[in-house]
Write a protein that holds these residues in place. Structure first.
Motif, PDB file in Angstrom:
ATOM      1  N   ILE A   1      38.742  10.597  21.005  1.00  0.00           N
ATOM      2  CA  ILE A   1      39.027   9.980  19.701  1.00  0.00           C
ATOM      3  C   ILE A   1      38.719   8.488  19.746  1.00  0.00           C
ATOM      4  CG2 ILE A   1      40.850   9.433  18.042  1.00  0.00           C
ATOM      5  CD1 ILE A   1      42.179  12.087  18.860  1.00  0.00           C
TER       6      ILE A   1
ATOM      7  N   MET B   1      40.156  15.848  11.911  1.00  0.00           N
ATOM      8  CA  MET B   1      40.822  16.945  12.639  1.00  0.00           C
ATOM      9  C   MET B   1      41.943  17.637  11.848  1.00  0.00           C
ATOM     10  SD  MET B   1      42.926  14.882  15.614  1.00  0.00           S
ATOM     11  CE  MET B   1      44.340  13.868  15.160  1.00  0.00           C
TER      12      MET B   1
ATOM     13  N   ILE C   1      46.192  17.076  21.132  1.00  0.00           N
ATOM     14  CA  ILE C   1      45.408  15.912  20.693  1.00  0.00           C
ATOM     15  C   ILE C   1      45.362  14.855  21.803  1.00  0.00           C
ATOM     16  CG2 ILE C   1      45.222  14.059  18.978  1.00  0.00           C
ATOM     17  CD1 ILE C   1      46.772  15.859  17.047  1.00  0.00           C
ATOM     18  N   ALA C   2      46.520  14.690  22.470  1.00  0.00           N
ATOM     19  CA  ALA C   2      46.608  13.658  23.510  1.00  0.00           C
ATOM     20  C   ALA C   2      45.606  13.895  24.643  1.00  0.00           C
ATOM     21  CB  ALA C   2      48.037  13.593  24.064  1.00  0.00           C
TER      22      ALA C   2
ATOM     23  N   SER D   1      50.446  17.904  19.170  1.00  0.00           N
ATOM     24  CA  SER D   1      50.136  16.513  19.522  1.00  0.00           C
ATOM     25  C   SER D   1      49.709  16.389  20.979  1.00  0.00           C
ATOM     26  CB  SER D   1      51.362  15.626  19.285  1.00  0.00           C
ATOM     27  OG  SER D   1      51.577  15.477  17.914  1.00  0.00           O
ATOM     28  N   LEU D   2      50.327  17.212  21.830  1.00  0.00           N
ATOM     29  CA  LEU D   2      49.946  17.185  23.243  1.00  0.00           C
ATOM     30  C   LEU D   2      48.483  17.584  23.403  1.00  0.00           C
ATOM     31  CD1 LEU D   2      53.142  18.726  24.903  1.00  0.00           C
ATOM     32  CD2 LEU D   2      52.314  16.363  25.105  1.00  0.00           C
TER      33      LEU D   2
ATOM     34  N   ALA E   1      54.959  20.977  16.402  1.00  0.00           N
ATOM     35  CA  ALA E   1      54.118  19.827  16.049  1.00  0.00           C
ATOM     36  C   ALA E   1      53.857  18.970  17.284  1.00  0.00           C
ATOM     37  CB  ALA E   1      54.781  19.001  14.942  1.00  0.00           C
ATOM     38  N   ILE E   2      54.881  18.845  18.150  1.00  0.00           N
ATOM     39  CA  ILE E   2      54.695  18.055  19.372  1.00  0.00           C
ATOM     40  C   ILE E   2      53.701  18.756  20.303  1.00  0.00           C
ATOM     41  CG2 ILE E   2      55.849  17.252  21.484  1.00  0.00           C
ATOM     42  CD1 ILE E   2      58.274  16.546  19.727  1.00  0.00           C
TER      43      ILE E   2
ATOM     44  N   LEU F   1      59.298  20.836  14.693  1.00  0.00           N
ATOM     45  CA  LEU F   1      59.049  19.602  15.436  1.00  0.00           C
ATOM     46  C   LEU F   1      58.464  19.927  16.808  1.00  0.00           C
ATOM     47  CD1 LEU F   1      59.284  16.521  15.484  1.00  0.00           C
ATOM     48  CD2 LEU F   1      61.516  16.785  16.563  1.00  0.00           C
TER      49      LEU F   1
ATOM     50  N   GLU G   1      42.496  11.876  23.848  1.00  0.00           N
ATOM     51  CA  GLU G   1      42.623  10.480  23.400  1.00  0.00           C
ATOM     52  C   GLU G   1      41.332   9.695  23.587  1.00  0.00           C
ATOM     53  OE1 GLU G   1      46.048   7.793  23.849  1.00  0.00           O
ATOM     54  OE2 GLU G   1      47.103   9.525  24.704  1.00  0.00           O
TER      55      GLU G   1
END
Lengths: 456, 456
Positions: free
Chosen positions: A317, A327, A310-311, A307-308, A303-304, A300, A314
């Motif tokens: 995207i 992606m 990806i953020a 995600s950071l 994965a976070i 987790l 933003e």
């Protein structure tokens, strides 16, 4: 491996039919039927049957079966079931069961038992056996001393074949199974060993020390038992003598036990690579849940982290949603290529095929493999990107990101396990999380970053 | 397993120091030094050294070493190097090397050689040995008949201990290593076996058939050799007799070979689970690339399938880019939980711990474990979603999607390997791709679908 579930002609193990018959006998509370079914079975099969049967019938099997449990069944039984089964045995049953076991099997049986159960088993032993077991328990958990069998046959180095035969025919207590005689000097130091086959095929006046095997290796009580098992496998030994600080033979590790240790090690690696820890199929739901939880928690966090990354993009995207669609492909391919490299590296480290001597060659090879496969899939995905979303530049972005991520996967998949091993961490345990973190982060960063620069 | 790279006191194998010394001797073209270094080594260590050394020096090692290659080194050598090494041996060297090998080692050596090399090895054998090897080669590749050793000791069932000893002391040719005598009836049918230890410890007039082991199992020539190896491990056998259609003993599988088969099987499972196929560290870059390619191609297809699911929700993502940031988390947690379940299931199938008898209990357990861990991580991720993006409903969406995907992961991770096994496909080979496809698709669909309904 195929057909396990249906095959009726098995090389070993119990059939579904037998299990059904046993269940029926238990439900009918028929001791006679149960005896008829269980008495002819090998202890390993009785243990397997007790593991397979629905837990609620297990006490009934044990109480109804008048043949009674042999010690070997306890040794063969999954650790998670031993306590339960031992609790159901009357003290005299337990005593009888353990008295017939070799010392290493008793140690193996008691080492993880609760204090009172351990005491009960030890009390059932003869004074001499008890001392041997208690001595073994003083050695570290995974050491050769802890797992050796103290029953062995020693002979003075000056004996002849005839001396050995006379000794073996006398009323001395012999191990259940033995395949070598270990020759010792007057100070009990091991000097060589002779196979029984060579003793049997030579005349009585032949000195034993002319019949010894060309290579003779001993292992120290403190040595890791898994290493001893690997050595047994590597050198095709049947019996590995274990010596104390003064080089006196105090026990042996036999090949059948070594086989079990190696199986356990491979099993451990497989389960660790998958983030499952030590679990067994007969564990309780709550134990399994607890054991798997930490691995999922680590996942987790990684994965976070991804995600950071990806953020960060933003806005990119929001400007082109196709990026969100594509992606995961880049990350997934990198993760798979990385897992391939790391699995090969982890196993090669375990089997000593990957060493300081060939490390750089292996790393170079993995990077090259990543590069070549990366280039091929870059072309494929570039085409897919172009056709699907009609944007040549999007095709270029995904293609370049793919190559970058797969090269990084090959590099990380090899370097990370090697570094973990160097720092003393089991690479099977920790490599997966690190490698996929790297490939996720690099994958998302390369793809979205290139998109931000080239597309928007 | 730790410390392999640095440890100097090893239980087995060659040291970095030795490898460096060998390299130096080769570069100095010193046969004398090379002999001094290599002659004392166990064949397994010579093979290991040839595998570890940089390929370009391998021919020099072979030509400079005047000790010459024993047959055992060839047997121990990685398959990928055997052809190369055999090519460099003069015909008479090769002949001498193979003549000392047991029949199973010769078979193992020649079965994958090119026709001319195979012919060269076979021609080096005595007529009798050659017939045995050619007979073994007629059995299927993975059968007991193909891998058995024909050298064994048989005795008529009516013999006494004295008869056996006299026979063994006569000038009969005996196997290098043997630990049992197999008793046969007048039609050569196997009826039991006796350990050498029991023969040695009983008087000359004791009939052998009173000393036989309590359990006696034979295996058919056509039986899968891996199953025989598992049986040897299960029943702690040292020698497994192999019989033909008429129940006549024609060979044995010994425990040290069984150990190698089991190691290979576990290795194969590990590599297959990681999508690596059969590869070895000494393979060429191009072979490795080719072997890994199909797995990556399968992964690309499943990744594209997942992307198609995402593409269904392009508008949803365009409306709330936070979804693109969070969606890989749900898929990743499902993938990990699924991999945990499937690894346990694949190994349990291989070791026969997962059978028709307990299948439903195992499936129920995995689903429950997925549910409990799913609920815990749902709470965590719900909170993360809320705090990070300030939307309670986004927290609910990710929480519910997490529970759904982890329950599905537990279910798919168990059911898919079981179904593959039932249909005869190796679950280690194919489960991974199926399971992660399921968890990716379910993960993206549940998360984005719920978001589309509840958020927009």
């Amino acid at each position: 491996m195929a057909e396990t579930l249906d095959n009726t002609e098995e090389a070993f193990g119990i059939t579904d039919r037998l299990l059904a018959d046993v269940l029926e006998a238990v439900k009918a509370r028929s001791s006679a039927n149960l005896d008829r079914l269980l008495d002819p079975l090998h202890p390993a099969d009785v243990a397997h049957l007790l593991e397979q049967i629905d837990g609620k019938y297990r006490p009934d099997v044990l109480s109804l079966w008048s043949g009674g449990l042999e010690g070997d069944v306890l040794s063969e039984l999954d650790e998670s079931l031993r306590e339960e089964v031992i609790e159901q045995l009357a003290p005299e049953e337990l005593a009888e069961a353990v008295r017939e076991l070799d010392s290493d099997d008793v140690v193996d049986l008691v080492e993880y038992l609760d204090e009172p159960q351990q005491e009960a088993v030890l009390e059932a032993l003869d004074a001499g056996d008890r001392v041997v077991v208690e001595q073994a328990l003083t050695y570290p958990e995974e050491s050769a001393g802890r797992h050796m069998q103290s029953e062995l046959v020693r002979a003075p180095e000056h004996w002849t074949v005839g001396d050995a035969i006379d000794y073996l025919r006398s009323d001395v207590v012999l191990p259940d199974q033995f395949y070598h005689i270990i020759l010792v000097d007057p100070r009990l130091k091991a000097v060589g060993y002779v196979t029984l086959g060579r003793i049997l095929s030579h005349p009585r006046d032949m000195p034993l020390n002319e019949l010894t095997e060309p290579t003779f290796r001993t292992f120290h009580v403190a040595q890791d038992v898994e290493e001893v098992a690997q050595a047994i496998n590597h050198y095709h030994m049947i019996t590995a003598p274990v010596v104390d600080d003064d080089d006196r033979v105090v026990g042996v590790i036999t090949i059948d036990d070594a086989m079990v240790f190696l199986e356990e090690e491979a099993e451990e690696d497989i389960l660790r690579l998958a983030g499952v820890g030590e679990g067994r199929l007969s564990d309780k739901v709550i134990d399994t849940t607890k054991r798997r939880f930490p691995w999922l928690a680590v996942n987790l966090i990684t994965a976070i982290l991804a995600s950071l990354v990806i953020a960060l993009f933003e806005e990119t995207i929001a400007g082109l949603v196709a990026l969100a669609v594509l992606m995961p492909i880049v990350a997934s391919m990198g993760g798979n290529a990385g897992t391939q490299s790391l699995t090969v590296a982890v196993r090669a480290l375990a089997t000593r095929d990957l060493t300081t001597a060939n490390m750089w060659r292996v790393i170079r090879r993995e990077v090259l493999v990543g590069l070549i496969n990366g280039l091929i899939f870059a072309v494929v995905m570039g085409a897919v990107g172009l056709v699907w979303f009609g944007s040549p530049m999007l095709g270029v972005v995904i293609a370049v990101a793919m190559v970058i991520n797969m090269v990084v996967a090959g590099l990380a998949g090899t370097v990370i396990p090697v570094l973990l091993e160097k720092t003393g961490v089991d690479p099977a345990l920790a490599s997966g999380a690190f490698v996929t973190t790297v490939t996720d982060i690099v994958g998302f960063f390369a793809f979205l970053g290139l998109a931000a620069v080239w597309l928007l």
